[in-house]
Design a protein around this motif. Structure first.
Motif, PDB file in Angstrom:
ATOM      1  N   TYR A 564       0.866  -1.173   0.000  1.00 30.69           N
ATOM      2  CA  TYR A 564       0.000   0.000   0.000  1.00 30.69           C
ATOM      3  C   TYR A 564       0.899   1.218   0.000  1.00 30.69           C
ATOM      4  CZ  TYR A 564      -3.615  -3.340   1.350  1.00 30.69           C
ATOM      5  OH  TYR A 564      -4.479  -4.409   1.386  1.00 30.69           O
ATOM      6  N   ALA A 565       0.745   2.084  -0.994  1.00 28.92           N
ATOM      7  CA  ALA A 565       1.659   3.199  -1.201  1.00 28.92           C
ATOM      8  C   ALA A 565       0.957   4.528  -0.963  1.00 28.92           C
ATOM      9  CB  ALA A 565       2.241   3.164  -2.611  1.00 28.92           C
ATOM     10  N   TYR A 566       1.750   5.505  -0.477  1.00 26.09           N
ATOM     11  CA  TYR A 566       1.308   6.890  -0.285  1.00 26.09           C
ATOM     12  C   TYR A 566       2.312   7.772  -1.011  1.00 26.09           C
ATOM     13  CZ  TYR A 566      -1.367   4.699   3.463  1.00 26.09           C
ATOM     14  OH  TYR A 566      -2.200   3.883   4.177  1.00 26.09           O
ATOM     15  N   VAL A 567       1.830   8.549  -1.972  1.00 27.67           N
ATOM     16  CA  VAL A 567       2.708   9.327  -2.847  1.00 27.67           C
ATOM     17  C   VAL A 567       2.429  10.813  -2.630  1.00 27.67           C
ATOM     18  CG1 VAL A 567       3.451   9.762  -5.213  1.00 27.67           C
ATOM     19  CG2 VAL A 567       2.698   7.459  -4.539  1.00 27.67           C
ATOM     20  N   PRO A 628      -9.478  -3.123  -1.859  1.00 24.99           N
ATOM     21  CA  PRO A 628      -8.113  -3.382  -1.350  1.00 24.99           C
ATOM     22  C   PRO A 628      -7.777  -2.561  -0.113  1.00 24.99           C
ATOM     23  CG  PRO A 628      -8.090  -3.125  -3.734  1.00 24.99           C
ATOM     24  CD  PRO A 628      -9.464  -2.744  -3.282  1.00 24.99           C
ATOM     25  N   GLU A 629      -8.205  -1.290  -0.080  1.00 28.34           N
ATOM     26  CA  GLU A 629      -7.832  -0.449   1.056  1.00 28.34           C
ATOM     27  C   GLU A 629      -8.467  -0.904   2.366  1.00 28.34           C
ATOM     28  OE1 GLU A 629      -9.263   0.564  -1.708  1.00 28.34           O
ATOM     29  OE2 GLU A 629     -10.906   1.969  -1.398  1.00 28.34           O
ATOM     30  N   CYS A 630      -9.523  -1.711   2.278  1.00 24.56           N
ATOM     31  CA  CYS A 630     -10.148  -2.205   3.499  1.00 24.56           C
ATOM     32  C   CYS A 630      -9.245  -3.181   4.239  1.00 24.56           C
ATOM     33  CB  CYS A 630     -11.483  -2.866   3.184  1.00 24.56           C
ATOM     34  SG  CYS A 630     -12.697  -1.724   2.498  1.00 24.56           S
ATOM     35  N   LYS A 631      -8.294  -3.760   3.536  1.00 22.53           N
ATOM     36  CA  LYS A 631      -7.365  -4.700   4.163  1.00 22.53           C
ATOM     37  C   LYS A 631      -6.084  -4.022   4.652  1.00 22.53           C
ATOM     38  CE  LYS A 631      -8.983  -8.424   1.144  1.00 22.53           C
ATOM     39  NZ  LYS A 631      -8.581  -9.445   0.150  1.00 22.53           N
ATOM     40  N   ASN A 632      -5.990  -2.715   4.430  1.00 23.65           N
ATOM     41  CA  ASN A 632      -4.794  -1.971   4.837  1.00 23.65           C
ATOM     42  C   ASN A 632      -4.919  -1.565   6.304  1.00 23.65           C
ATOM     43  OD1 ASN A 632      -2.437  -0.521   4.919  1.00 23.65           O
ATOM     44  ND2 ASN A 632      -3.220   1.213   3.731  1.00 23.65           N
ATOM     45  N   MET A 633      -4.762  -2.526   7.179  1.00 25.88           N
ATOM     46  CA  MET A 633      -4.885  -2.294   8.616  1.00 25.88           C
ATOM     47  C   MET A 633      -3.495  -2.219   9.250  1.00 25.88           C
ATOM     48  SD  MET A 633      -8.144  -4.722   9.622  1.00 25.88           S
ATOM     49  CE  MET A 633      -7.419  -6.181   8.894  1.00 25.88           C
ATOM     50  N   ILE A 634      -3.378  -1.385  10.273  1.00 23.99           N
ATOM     51  CA  ILE A 634      -2.121  -1.217  11.002  1.00 23.99           C
ATOM     52  C   ILE A 634      -2.340  -1.675  12.437  1.00 23.99           C
ATOM     53  CG2 ILE A 634      -0.401   0.428  11.854  1.00 23.99           C
ATOM     54  CD1 ILE A 634      -0.911   2.129   9.424  1.00 23.99           C
TER      55      ILE A 634
END
Length: 909
Positions: A564-567, A628-634
């Motif tokens: 998961y990228a942040y640009v 996809p972003e729903c699985k980007n958990m921290i």
């Protein structure tokens, strides 16, 4: 079976000798201080307690409270002065106090070379910081009052220490000690000592609350059943901005802040306000401030209240033998201003039993509900001076009033008229000092906590600025310019090079971002810095490049693929953006935009160096779980793998190969979010796999097999069991060493902080002891002789040590799997643990079956013998037929007997 009574009697004799030498001779009682009792003066770490000299070599500590320190010892000196305590003090007992104490009582033994005539003060002392947590005086009790003044009370009031019911003289009582304590809430306590004969009660209020907050306590109007605050007689206490305490008598007519309209006062007002400006304050304010301080984030105020007050209008008489309703509250206080000369409490708010409450109190009852000291989250209240490149910092010297690390000299450093403040500077920003502290004070920035030229204490220090020549006065100040850089440590200290403990801390931060974020680490190659702060269910993140670029990207994952990228980038108008993506391949078409719930998004560029910032939830809230972003958990408890990339150009439209990065991280960095640290992610799993397989082969197959052969194969003719035992044990031990070398070589050594390493090293030590044990085994007795005690001890120790090594080795296998999962995020760890557990279960079942067969074989053999006893029926048949004394059979015995078997038959009695 051999007689064990001589061994038992010998053990008793050895125990008696041990106790005699441990206790030594009885201590004498010749000192004039025996029976001396006094209370500890609290200076730091919420230390309280009673000190009593027991005899010439010990003392008793009771009702002892203290927050833990780093390296804390019992300390002695001739007097409590700074020079005596710091330079001439010494450790007086072997006992360490590196823990939190809660109402503890214990005896402390003095060192053999310490006598009471050498001591004038006994202190609880932290060695690394040269800090006095608290002390008692033995020879000069009048110093206690002076120490009280330093702790926060005005000098005119600090000597008035309330008496109590104990046999401790008034001069030796500490103002923080009371006969009773009641817990009002988790952060607020009420303490009191009643003196009914003299007609007053001493009350202590302490709370983990803010600096400009009040603590209120008092009696409700008699016979009131509702709205208990109305017409209540209370005392409002607290700590002023200058660190000194206050305690004022208040009367409540309304639940509002005190106000005066048309000469009439209403609300929560001091008694003196109701009487008017012409009244004498002392005639209506009968509360007498005794002592107060603010230490470790805890405010404490002690005051004295008469039981039967002459002011019957605003103060209620208190019957100390009956239950009366009392009220209490915590809240924010309004400081005095031009119109209002008083500290006025504001509405407490909050939840009942946490911020306010009431209960029934009988002052004559003994109450002890306070277990241990209060522990505030924020323990430091020192002023903070933020350096400004455009304004010099004025350094002067002045009297010590609230120095944060006692004991200290009478003169300390002031910066911009603040006593020993915390100085905060930014890396890359020059700091200018104007030194006006006098020619006897040479200002410098050092790595040493105490200052005062560390070389005189045989310690090393790094001087970052200043030195012996940096001194001046108001008429002729000395200027010093210091520019901290990227390599400057996060924490330094400013001091005088000629005197210890005159200054305090310097916090070195990165420009801007470090003021806003709690944690920061450098990512791979140190070309990008990563910042974060976790608040509740969200995390605020920032990343800053250390070189010019067109865009800066960070990603969460082991590599760009499946990350998961942040640009952060800028469009043609110079507007900054932060876009989010899911990347499932290496081409531009594999970069898929996502929509994440980000707030406080910023992207800025300073001379081509990009900084991006955003806040996002730890767990995204999604209505469509397939996105996809729903699985980007921290998960803050799990290391977060972070990578980065930079390139020349980015766009929010169709991406092409020209938008791909020009420079990127070589490997991810594992960021420990809760610990505020990071480490490079190294692919250690193949090597650890080899290490783990070899250890499983040794501890799971070979070494246990060697033990089983010695237990269950002795009935086989010849010495086959012995050869199998030796071959398996030697092979297993060799593989253990090879597996250990693999791990040590790859990790460049190992640390004992890991549970896996502790168990593994213990198992290896026990396994290595077995060959040495076998080489030192005593010879077996000749035929017909009883087995010796040495041989019997050896047989048991050889068996127990070997079995213990295998059990600990198996435990090390399980802890190794756990360590592999925690350190490297290895997948399938649960499956491997399950497989290992299944293997151990099968081994246990196999051993149980073999043991059952072995015992059945022994029973069958005994039944076939009829009424005759062949050797020892408790041993297996191979041992019985070869050696009636039991034990292990040596191959040498077979050679001596010519391969013949001798049987001794004895008639049954």
């Amino acid at each position: 079976m051999c007689d064990q009574r001589p061994i038992f009697l010998g053990s008793l004799v050895l125990l008696g000798f041990f106790l005699f030498f441990a206790n030594g001779e009885e201590c004498s009682n010749s000192s004039s201080l025996i029976g001396h009792e006094s209370e500890f003066m609290m200076l730091q770490h919420q230390l309280r307690g009673v000190f009593t000299v027991v005899d010439d070599c010990s003392f008793r500590v009771s009702r002892f409270d203290m927050l833990s320190g780093s390296d804390v010892h019992w300390w002695g000196a001739r007097s409590s002065g700074f020079e005596n305590m710091t330079n001439d003090g010494f450790v007086i007992s072997d006992q360490k106090l590196n823990q939190t104490f809660k109402n503890a009582s214990f005896i402390v033994q003095l060192m053999g070379n310490v006598t009471w005539d050498k001591l004038g003060v006994v202190s609880v002392w932290d060695l690394p910081t040269a800090s006095d947590f608290g002390h008692v005086l033995l020879s000069n009790a009048t110093e206690l009052g002076n120490s009280s003044a330093k702790a926060g009370s005005p000098p005119s009031e600090s000597k008035d220490v309330a008496p109590g019911k104990s046999n401790i003289s008034e001069a030796l009582k500490a103002p923080t000690m009371f006969d009773n304590c009641k817990k009002l809430s988790d952060k607020y306590r009420l303490r009191w000592s009643l003196n009914a004969e003299k007609g007053y009660v001493d009350i202590g209020l302490e709370a983990t609350t803010g600096l400009l907050n009040y603590m209120a306590f008092g009696w409700a109007k008699p016979n009131s059943t509702s709205n208990l605050m109305l017409n209540a007689d209370v005392v409002v206490t607290g700590i002023r901005e200058d660190g000194f305490p206050f305690a004022d008598d208040f009367y409540i007519t309304e639940s509002s802040v005190c106000s005066v309209k048309d000469g009439t006062a209403s609300g929560v007002c001091p008694d003196t306000v109701y009487e008017g400006s012409d009244s004498v304050g002392s005639s209506v304010n009968n509360t007498k401030l005794v002592y107060g301080h603010r230490i470790d984030g805890v405010s404490f105020v002690r005051y004295r209240r008469p039981l039967n007050d002459s002011d019957n209008k605003f103060d209620f008489p208190v019957n100390s033998t009956v239950n009366l309703t009392v009220i209490w509250a915590l809240g924010v206080i309004k400081p005095p201003d031009i119109i209002n000369p008083y500290y006025l409490p504001v509405n407490h708010g909050g939840v009942e039993s946490e911020n306010f409450g009431h209960f029934s109190l009988n002052l004559s009852d003994h109450v002890d509900e306070c277990l241990g000291p209060l522990d505030a989250d924020n323990k430091y209240d020192q002023d903070v001076i933020i350096a400004d490149a455009n304004a010099p910092l004025i350094v002067t010297a002045g009297p010590s009033v609230h120095y944060p690390n006692p004991p200290n000299p009478s003169k300390v450093l002031y910066i911009n008229k603040k006593e020993a403040p915390v100085l905060k500077v930014e890396r890359g920003v020059p700091v200018k000092f104007s030194i006006e502290a006098g020619h006897d004070v040479s200002f410098y920035i050092t790595s040493d906590f105490l200052g005062g030229n560390a070389s005189l204490r045989n310690r090393t220090e790094t001087i970052y600025a200043g030195g012996q020549e940096t001194h001046g006065v108001l008429a002729s100040p000395s200027e010093l310019v210091w520019a901290p850089n990227r390599n400057t440590p996060d924490e330094l200290y400013y001091h005088s090079i000629f005197q210890e403990k005159m200054g305090w801390k310097v916090q070195v931060v990165d420009g801007g971002l470090s003021d806003m974020y709690n944690n920061s680490v450098n990512l791979d190659d140190q070309q990008v810095k990563f910042f974060w702060t976790i608040v509740g269910d969200s995390i605020s993140i920032a990343a800053r490049g250390e070189k010019k670029s067109g865009y800066l990207a960070i990603g969460f994952g082991s590599e760009m693929t499946n990350s998961y990228a942040y640009v952060g980038w800028f469009d043609r108008n110079g507007t900054g953006h932060v876009n989010t993506y899911w990347i499932d391949g290496e081409s531009a078409s594999a970069v898929h935009p996502t929509t994440e719930n980000m707030t406080y998004v910023r992207c800025k560029s300073e001379e081509g160096i990009i900084t991006l910032e955003f806040t996002r939830p730890l767990k995204p809230s999604c209505s469509h779980r397939d996105r996809p972003e729903c699985k980007n958990m921290i998960d803050p408890t799990t290391p977060l793998k972070v990578i980065w990339a930079m390139g020349a150009k980015w766009t929010d439209g169709q991406l092409t190969e020209r938008n791909m990065h020009s420079v990127t991280s070589q490997r991810p960095v594992r960021v420990m979010l809760t610990r505020g640290s990071a480490e490079a992610d190294q692919d250690l799993r193949p090597v650890l796999g080899v290490h783990g397989f070899m250890m499983f082969l040794a501890w799971g197959i070979l070494l246990p097999g060697g033990i089983l052969s010695a237990r269950y194969l002795k009935h086989i003719k010849g010495d086959g069991w012995f050869k199998i035992h030796m071959y398996l044990q030697c092979s297993g031990l060799a593989i253990v060493f090879l597996g250990l070398l693999f791990a040590v070589a790859e990790l460049n050594g190992f640390s004992f902080s890991s549970t896996h390493v502790k168990f593994g090293f213990t198992a290896i030590v026990l396994a290595c002891a077995q060959p040495v044990n076998a080489w030192l085994r005593p010879a077996k007795p000749a035929q017909g002789e009883l087995i010796s005690s040495k041989r019997l001890i050896w047989e048991y120790s050889h068996s127990i040590v070997g079995q213990s090594a295998v059990v600990i080795g198996v435990v090390a296998l399980f802890t190794g799997m756990k360590h592999l999962g925690e350190r490297n995020g290895a997948e399938n760890v649960d499956g491997l643990n399950l497989a290992l557990g299944l293997w151990v279960f099968l081994c246990v079942v196999t051993v149980a079956y073999l043991e059952y067969r072995e015992r059945g074989r022994i029973r069958a053999r005994n039944l076939s013998r009829g009424n005759w006893v062949l050797g020892n029926v408790d041993e297996d048949d191979s041992i019985d037929l070869i050696d009636s004394r039991g034990g292990f059979r040596d191959k040498d015995d077979e050679d001596r007997n010519g391969g013949r078997m001798e049987i001794q038959l004895e008639p049954l009695k």
